[in-house]
Design an enzyme around this catalytic site. Structure first.
Site, PDB file in Angstrom:
ATOM      1  N   GLU A  57       0.826  -1.208   0.000  1.00 38.32           N
ATOM      2  CA  GLU A  57       0.000   0.000   0.000  1.00 38.32           C
ATOM      3  C   GLU A  57       0.865   1.265   0.000  1.00 38.32           C
ATOM      4  O   GLU A  57       0.533   2.249  -0.650  1.00 38.32           O
ATOM      5  CB  GLU A  57      -0.959   0.006   1.192  1.00 38.32           C
TER       6      GLU A  57
ATOM      7  N   TYR B 224      -6.394   6.751   4.140  1.00 35.92           N
ATOM      8  CA  TYR B 224      -6.614   5.742   3.095  1.00 35.92           C
ATOM      9  C   TYR B 224      -5.852   4.454   3.408  1.00 35.92           C
ATOM     10  O   TYR B 224      -6.410   3.350   3.387  1.00 35.92           O
ATOM     11  CB  TYR B 224      -6.198   6.253   1.691  1.00 35.92           C
TER      12      TYR B 224
ATOM     13  N   ASP C 288      -9.837   5.585  -2.474  1.00 36.22           N
ATOM     14  CA  ASP C 288      -8.617   6.033  -3.165  1.00 36.22           C
ATOM     15  C   ASP C 288      -9.008   6.701  -4.487  1.00 36.22           C
ATOM     16  O   ASP C 288     -10.196   6.843  -4.797  1.00 36.22           O
ATOM     17  CB  ASP C 288      -7.638   4.862  -3.374  1.00 36.22           C
TER      18      ASP C 288
ATOM     19  N   CYS D  10     -12.362   1.640 -15.780  1.00 34.44           N
ATOM     20  CA  CYS D  10     -12.863   3.025 -15.674  1.00 34.44           C
ATOM     21  C   CYS D  10     -11.667   3.947 -15.426  1.00 34.44           C
ATOM     22  O   CYS D  10     -11.565   4.619 -14.408  1.00 34.44           O
ATOM     23  CB  CYS D  10     -13.878   3.107 -14.532  1.00 34.44           C
TER      24      CYS D  10
ATOM     25  N   CYS E 149     -15.691   1.522 -21.528  1.00 34.99           N
ATOM     26  CA  CYS E 149     -17.066   1.256 -21.098  1.00 34.99           C
ATOM     27  C   CYS E 149     -17.615  -0.014 -21.745  1.00 34.99           C
ATOM     28  O   CYS E 149     -18.476  -0.684 -21.160  1.00 34.99           O
ATOM     29  CB  CYS E 149     -17.958   2.454 -21.417  1.00 34.99           C
TER      30      CYS E 149
ATOM     31  N   CYS F  79     -17.139  -2.820 -19.364  1.00 36.63           N
ATOM     32  CA  CYS F  79     -17.523  -2.556 -17.973  1.00 36.63           C
ATOM     33  C   CYS F  79     -18.739  -3.396 -17.566  1.00 36.63           C
ATOM     34  O   CYS F  79     -19.756  -3.403 -18.270  1.00 36.63           O
ATOM     35  CB  CYS F  79     -17.841  -1.067 -17.820  1.00 36.63           C
TER      36      CYS F  79
ATOM     37  N   CYS G 134     -24.658   2.937 -15.480  1.00 35.61           N
ATOM     38  CA  CYS G 134     -23.723   4.051 -15.258  1.00 35.61           C
ATOM     39  C   CYS G 134     -24.413   5.411 -15.463  1.00 35.61           C
ATOM     40  O   CYS G 134     -24.920   5.714 -16.555  1.00 35.61           O
ATOM     41  CB  CYS G 134     -22.536   3.912 -16.207  1.00 35.61           C
TER      42      CYS G 134
HETATM   43  S1  SF4 Z   1     -19.579   2.502 -17.939  1.00 36.54           S
HETATM   44 FE1  SF4 Z   1     -19.331   4.064 -16.353  1.00 36.54          FE
HETATM   45  S2  SF4 Z   1     -18.400   2.985 -14.644  1.00 36.54           S
HETATM   46 FE2  SF4 Z   1     -18.151   1.690 -16.441  1.00 36.54          FE
HETATM   47  S3  SF4 Z   1     -16.160   2.231 -17.318  1.00 36.54           S
HETATM   48 FE3  SF4 Z   1     -17.654   3.511 -18.345  1.00 36.54          FE
HETATM   49  S4  SF4 Z   1     -17.703   5.378 -17.135  1.00 36.54           S
HETATM   50 FE4  SF4 Z   1     -16.725   3.834 -15.856  1.00 36.54          FE
END
Ligand code: SF4
Length: 313
Positions: A31, A114, A132, A187, A194, A197, A203
């Site tokens: 860390e 943190y 973080d 992200c 995205c 994701c 989102c």
């Molecule tokens: S969909 Fe939203 S949470 Fe997922 S990577 Fe894209 S911006 Fe980030």
């Protein structure tokens, strides 16, 4: 949202040595190293540190100069001194065992809110509000619909993060690790992926039409900064086993003098000369060089003796 990120993390998490079967000491070292340095640079240094110093007592027994030498090129070397001081405090106040509570961790040198929360969560499996840079960015986009979090951590962000933390202790650890990993790999700050994701359908930033950020993030300049010069001076000190005369830092013409420098043995002349050449290639103004050296002395990262500059004893 929670199960999607936790399942994604369980299936795809990077196999990093400070995850899974790792001592609390290993987690603490990781860390601190990861605070300002990417995983790819940290991992080999972390592995070498844990091989040499598998316990806080082993690190505490080393002179601080050796600890700085082993810090290598991770940058921000004051972290090495603070880790050394933390190891000493763990030996003196906690019987050589890394403490498990956030409150006790916060009493260690170099451990902020943190790091204390992260070590309590990831080394001891506790339910902690870990916040973080990566987690802040994911929360900002996924929940708040903003391109970037505020420039400095706000109370509202801490409250949002606390409200998202699962009540179940085990799930909270997985959630913290999963959101952090999502921010590190998918992200990302400059170009979020995205399409990969697991929570793209939920989102808020995507739903809002991907609004632009409220501010332009500052890049961290490096070339020509005092940090760059300090790093180059530290590289010379790490390469040398004996003090290096101050004149050798100042001018390219002094390179030749390395050959005749009585303080340097044959084994170290090559690496010292190479490090000096890199320093001289920066063509630093002498006043900036003096300022960099003075800063290193003030910060306890270097010492000077009658024969020259060296790492602290
Ligand atoms: S969909 Fe939203 S949470 Fe997922 S990577 Fe894209 S911006 Fe980030």
């Amino acid at each position: 949202m929670h199960s999607a990120i936790e399942n994604w993390f369980t299936a795809t998490a990077r196999d990093l040595p400070w995850r899974g079967d790792c001592s609390p000491w290993g987690v603490l070292v990781s860390e601190i190293m990861l605070q300002q340095t990417p995983v790819v640079r940290v991992q080999p240094v972390w592995e070498e540190w844990l091989r040499r110093w598998p316990t806080p007592a082993a690190l505490a027994a080393e002179p601080s100069g050796e600890v700085l030498r082993a810090w290598g090129r991770l940058g921000y070397p004051r972290r090495a001194l603070r880790l050394h001081a933390a190891a000493t405090a763990i030996v003196e106040r906690f019987g050589g065992e890394v403490p498990g509570s956030r409150e006790e961790l916060l009493t260690l040198p170099g451990v902020g809110s943190y790091t204390a929360a992260a070590v309590a969560a990831f080394a001891f499996g506790r339910r902690e509000n870990v916040v973080d840079t990566n987690i802040r960015r994911v929360h900002a986009r996924l929940v708040s619909g903003k391109a970037l979090p505020a420039q400095a951590l706000t109370a509202a962000e801490m409250a949002l993060s606390a409200s998202l933390l699962p009540a179940d202790v085990g799930e909270s650890v997985l959630w913290n690790a999963g959101v952090m990993e999502l921010g590190a790999l998918v992200c990302t700050a400059r170009s979020p992926k995205c399409g990969l994701c697991p929570v793209a359908g939920e989102c808020a930033w995507i739903a809002a039409g991907r609004p632009e950020p409220d501010y332009i993030p500052k890049g961290q300049p490096w070339a020509g900064t005092d940090r760059q010069v300090r790093g180059a001076v530290m590289a010379v000190l790490r390469a040398a086993e004996q003090p290096v005369h101050r004149d050798l830092f100042l001018a390219p013409a002094a390179d030749l003098a390395v050959e005749a420098e009585p303080g340097l043995d044959a084994a170290h002349r090559g690496p010292v000369r190479t490090a000096l050449e890199k320093l001289h290639a920066l063509e630093t103004d002498p006043s900036q060089l003096e300022r960099a050296i003075a800063g290193l002395l003030t910060d306890g990262l270097a010492q000077h003796s009658p024969t020259g500059l060296h790492l602290p004893n």
